[in-house]
Design a protein around this motif. Structure first.
Motif: not given
Lengths: 317, 454
Positions: B125-148
């Motif tokens: 993420a720091e090296g800008q190798e991966a796309t920021n997915l936050q906009s997708f998460i904001d739309e549909d928050d799936i973060s709670g589906d996974f082990y914290p």
């Protein structure tokens, strides 16, 4: 020998100078062009895949390049960190030097020894030559995995054979004192490449030298020492120079044999290139890795230069 | 005459040697073009609303066995159920995939989705190798589906850059028959460090050079670092604030404990058997030589493959340092990432979402016995009718163990610290330093490294 060599060198230089002055005929020009065309795959390859990356590495060694989004000029910081702060730099340099110091003489001596043995005219010698050459065409991960099994402390073949003669073998790749010897031993397995070179040279040693020595009553050892060895020194020299350069680049063995390039027990297999690789691809310090590669380049350059300077003392052309 | 024919020969020879070189060069160019050819063709249709077909390239290192079969079937199903997206699954060897990915990202021809290491998401993420997915998460928050703790690894500066796919956790496998014969109850026999030590002594048979049964050796497949974090209440070499926490009293005690074990069995015995773990039927745990061993829970697949039918094993969490300290364990795993600057992040995300949905995760786990990142998937697998009792037990144990499993992402302020720590720990096991000295030196080395990065 020194003098004749120097005179040969002078002669070659003067010929080269006259060649330069001479006006070229159409045919010669055409021939030269053809010559260039034939070597062009190398020239293009060298420029594209060697020289340009080297130049880029040189520039990158003064930056904090991380391959993707960072390349700021940081002066000599990488080099300063290497020599004053990075503890593993000295470890890796020591490990590599140790390996080179033992690997180069052993593989050279091993190659000469095998070649001399296989230069005998006995029945089935071709089969033996093939057998001894075979291991050197096998390479890569499969061989290292095979060796990891051979060197396994309790059930490995090496220690099993040692136990037959009453020696309880070491833990090889698990004991930091034995990891490098194990690797050096393993590399002896592919001595066949050098052996082939020596074998070809041995066959070119004029027979009459041996014959006259025999007339003078020389035994086989004396013949070897005073005829064979001096006659093959040019190839020994070539072998020493190239295998020194190669030995400094040891990487694959250590990467495969120390789970993901961690450097083995007590970092005893953390070789220079492995540390460099870790810096480049694990820590993303590509700039630092580039600086390391520059230092390695200088070390190898200096050693090769010394080799070339020492050569006239012992190499007989 | 002789001379001329020799010259001719030379020329033929040269042509013959040069030809393959040239051909090889052309061949390379060809494949490079094929690879690159994809992007311009797909570059035009970034807007998928129009219903134009988009093709995605998906890289992973699952090259054979049940994982490959599972992922290929899953990709096929995805392609069938999505009219406008076609995913092409590309296998990249384990040793190459991430260096290749880095080169591809730097070269601007990265694949659309890559399976990446869970521990280095922030680095990318720091090296800008991966796309920021936050906009997708904001739309549909799936973060709670996974082990914290898995979700934590994908967050860099409060924004998500990857979605967790699978994980693993370290546990103790024990030989049920051996424990029963000794009249021991696994519940209490493996509860704390003292308990497991006592159990091991009960199960030990033989002596130096002539062991018939080795009760337990803690460093077989569980690192000193894991025992250290187990003792230190789940704190790894770096604490939550990112400070170096190597020479804490608990960790020193853990290392001392491990050194006692080494003295007890002797390095010769330990080295001897260490080489044989994971070698199929010769595995000392399967052969009954070792009664208890630590391992990733995925070791179950080895047992399934190599152990005899009647081999009776159980799984327990790592023992507690002291009662009430917690059964802290350690795990790793993999995530799905979209490299930076690819043409179809939306479609790629749709594919990632599919791969991390409970049903698909369940399907992957069912076939591979991987512990999945999606909690619901693991919970379903705990009672899944297609799994036998042992399989269900593995998922139950994993789900339970993940409550106290720590993931240790690479710290951005010292990404290459681990070799420094390992050097010192090795020095302690070689008896060159005491546990305290070794960890003090490691603390100093790593603090020094952190400074180098500032």
């Amino acid at each position: 020998m020194d003098n004749t060599q120097q005179s040969q060198w002078r002669k070659a230089m003067s010929e080269f100078k006259t060649l330069k002055k001479r006006r070229w005929s159409k045919r010669q020009k055409k021939e030269a062009l053809w010559g260039l065309l034939f070597v062009s795959p190398f020239i293009i390859g060298f420029l594209g895949f060697m020289f340009l990356p080297m130049l880029f590495s040189f520039v990158g060694s003064f930056t904090n390049y991380n391959v993707t989004n960072r390349m700021d000029f940081i002066g000599l910081n990488n080099f300063r960190r290497m020599f004053t702060q990075d503890e593993l730099f000295t470890t890796s340099l020591y490990n590599t030097a140790y390996y080179v110091l033992f690997n180069v003489p052993l593989t050279t001596a091993g190659g000469v020894f095998l070649a001399v043995l296989l230069n005998r005219q006995i029945r089935g010698i071709r089969v033996f030559r093939t057998i001894f050459y075979l291991p050197s065409i096998l390479s890569g991960v499969a061989v290292y995995v095979l060796w990891m099994q051979l060197l396994s402390p309790s059930s490995g073949l090496v220690n099993t054979i040692l136990s037959w003669v009453g020696i309880s073998g070491p833990a090889w790749l698990f004991d930091p004192q034995w990891t490098k010897p194990a690797l050096i031993l393993m590399r002896m397995w592919s001595v066949g490449g050098a052996m082939l070179l020596y074998l070809a040279t041995l066959q070119n040693v004029p027979r009459q030298l041996y014959e006259s020595a025999e007339v003078d009553g020389a035994g086989s050892f004396k013949k070897f020492l005073n005829i064979t060895l001096p006659m093959i020194t040019p190839i020994i020299f070539y072998d020493v120079v190239t295998s020194t350069i190669g030995a400094f680049q040891i990487f694959q063995e250590a990467y495969v044999m120390t789970e993901g390039g961690t450097g083995g027990p007590a970092n005893s297999l953390l070789f220079y290139n492995l540390h460099m690789w870790n810096q480049a691809f694990v820590a993303r310090n590509m700039g630092y890795a580039m600086a390391m590669s520059m230092i390695l380049f200088i070390i190898v350059l200096v050693l090769t230069f010394i080799n070339l300077k020492l050569a006239p003392r012992w190499v007989h052309y | 005459m002789n001379k001329i024919s020799w010259g001719k020969k030379m020329r033929y020879g040269l042509v013959l040697t040069a030809a393959p070189l040239l051909l090889a060069a052309c061949g390379d160019g060809g494949t490079a073009n094929e690879g690159g050819g994809d992007s311009p063709a797909t570059d035009g249709d970034t807007n998928n609303e129009s219903g134009e077909e988009v093709s995605l390239e998906f890289w992973s290192f699952w090259g054979s066995g049940p994982r490959r079969d599972a992922i290929e079937a899953i990709v096929e199903d995805f392609n069938e159920s999505h009219d406008t997206i076609t995913v092409e699954y590309v296998y990249q060897p384990w040793g190459d995939i991430w260096t290749k990915a880095l080169a591809a990202i730097a070269g601007g021809n990265a694949p659309d989705v890559i399976v990446q290491d869970i521990n280095s998401v922030r680095q990318r993420a720091e090296g800008q190798e991966a796309t920021n997915l936050q906009s997708f998460i904001d739309e549909d928050d799936i973060s709670g589906d996974f082990y914290p703790q898995l979700w934590d690894t994908v967050v860099y500066e409060d924004e998500a850059y990857a979605i967790p796919f699978n994980t693993d956790t370290q546990v103790i496998f024990y030989n049920v028959d051996a424990l029963e014969e000794a009249g021991l109850d696994p519940e209490t026999a493996l509860a704390t460090w003292d308990d497991i030590e006592e159990t091991a002594r009960t199960l030990d048979e033989g002596s130096e050079g002539n062991w018939e049964t080795i009760g337990f050796y803690p460093r077989w497949n569980i690192g000193a670092d894991v025992w250290a974090l187990n003792a230190d209440g789940g704190v790894s070499w770096f604490d939550e604030e990112g400070n170096v926490a190597i020479n804490t009293p608990e960790k020193v005690e853990a290392l001392e404990w491990l050194l006692e074990w080494q003295d007890y069995y002797g390095t010769d015995t330990i080295n001897q058997y260490e080489a044989e773990f994971g070698q199929g039927v010769a595995d000392p745990f399967i052969s009954g030589l070792v009664a208890m061993r630590g391992q990733n829970i995925n070791y179950y697949t080895n047992l399934k493959e190599n152990a005899p039918e009647d081999f009776n094993f159980g799984i327990a969490p790592l023992p507690e340092f002291e009662e009430g300290n917690g059964n802290w364990s350690w795990g790793g795993g993999f995530v799905l990432e979209i490299p930076e600057n690819t043409a179809h992040p939306e479609e790629s995300y749709e594919f990632i979402k599919y791969l991390t949905s409970p049903e698909v995760q369940e399907r992957f786990g069912l076939n591979s016995f991987d512990i999945m990142a999606n909690m619901e998937a693991n919970e379903n697998l705990m009672t899944h009718e297609e799994l036998d009792e042992e399989g269900q037990m593995v998922y139950e144990m994993a789900h339970q163990n993940l409550e106290s499993t720590v993931i240790t992402p690479v710290p951005l302020n010292a990404p290459d610290y681990i070799s420094l720590v390992n050097t010192q720990i090795d020095a302690a096991f070689l008896r060159q330093k005491t546990a305290q000295e070794a960890l003090d030196d490691a603390q100093e080395s790593v603090e020094n490294l952190v400074e180098q990065y500032q």
